[in-house]
Design a protein around this motif. Sequence first.
Motif: not given
Length: 418
Positions: A240-250, A258-267
Amino acid sequence: MQRWRISEEDKISRLPNEILSHILSFLTTKKAVRTSLLSKRWTDLWQSCDTIDFTDIQVYCNRTNRKCNKLVESVLATTDSRNINTFLLEILYGHPHFAYKVSFRNVVKWVNMIVLQNELKNLCLHLDVDEYDDEDNNEDEHFLPKLPTSIFTSQTLVSLDLRRFCVKGFNFSSVGFGFPSLKTLHLDDVEFPRGRDFLLLLYGCPILEDLKLFQVCLRCWFNVSVVLQEFENLRLPKLTRTDIIESLWDILPLEALSTSKSLCLDTLQHHLAFKAQAQTQVPSDDIPIFYNLTHLKLHNSWDLVVRVLHHCPKLQNIELFEDMYGARGNGDDDEESCEELEFVPQCLLSHLRSCTIQNLGRLERDLILPTYILKNARVLQTMKIKIWYRSEQPEIERKFSLCSKASASCQLLFYANF
């Protein structure tokens, strides 16, 4: 007055041990131990706490290192570790030598003792090291310490929070591995040897709800495409909650988030994840629809925002962070992604209520995305705009005052950093 105070203290002391122990569990262990000085009634109460909390330790010299070791080991020796369900350890080392050459072997010993002797539910291990620029320092002392692998044998963990470790020496594909109860996973400055190990870790967390990755990296990037293909069906159905910052998530399949209600991405470094739809005006089948997403934070890649919005039909709140050094792309990309789109994202038409723009620049291209949102967000209630320099605020406010708004009730709020 004095008698009233004594009476109140007596009322607290007459509470059952279970309640007093629960109260003490909200204190750090060092402070909980000090309550034993209050009276005989409190002497041994801290030993019955189900939480060991060492989140205020600083090691700057041999004396403080010995003091730290003595404190932790005396508590572990006195407490029944079988009753411990929460272990929190945060240590700030003033020099890499104390962390990696002197103290860390004790950390491994403490973690093994706690993990192997009881059904631990919550584990937090944070190591912070002041990296002195000292000519006498050995480069090996700056490497991340190896995470105790006993952690991966626990079947009872509900929350795992790690900072500044290297994960190696454990076979994640081994039979029986998994965190069947893990709901929260936070990794900060953690290195994995290969992408496959990281994905196998996630694969072993079937009920994960909260995922936070900050500066998570891989030592080896060989065969990334093979790994992606192997784990293309990875799903985290409870997330439900995803935070991905300065991480190589390729290497992380977007479908898993896709089920997250809250999403934070550093693109900033991850345009590849959205390349499939770069030339289209409607959502691409390669990008999942985030049906549950209501809160979204995106860093840096403003030229991708509108395309992302097409995949968030119920989005209510969006927060956009622009890189100070203009890393988000060129103005032509921004204009094409906004002004020439034929289809307005569904969330703008019926759901988006708040929009926050962090670090807005003063160039014309910087205004394209915010004005696009204003022009099309029919139920928008507030747009908060933070500007880099106060001297630019009057001109930016003037330009926004000339913009058309789809929502007549939308309130524009301006702030300045400097």
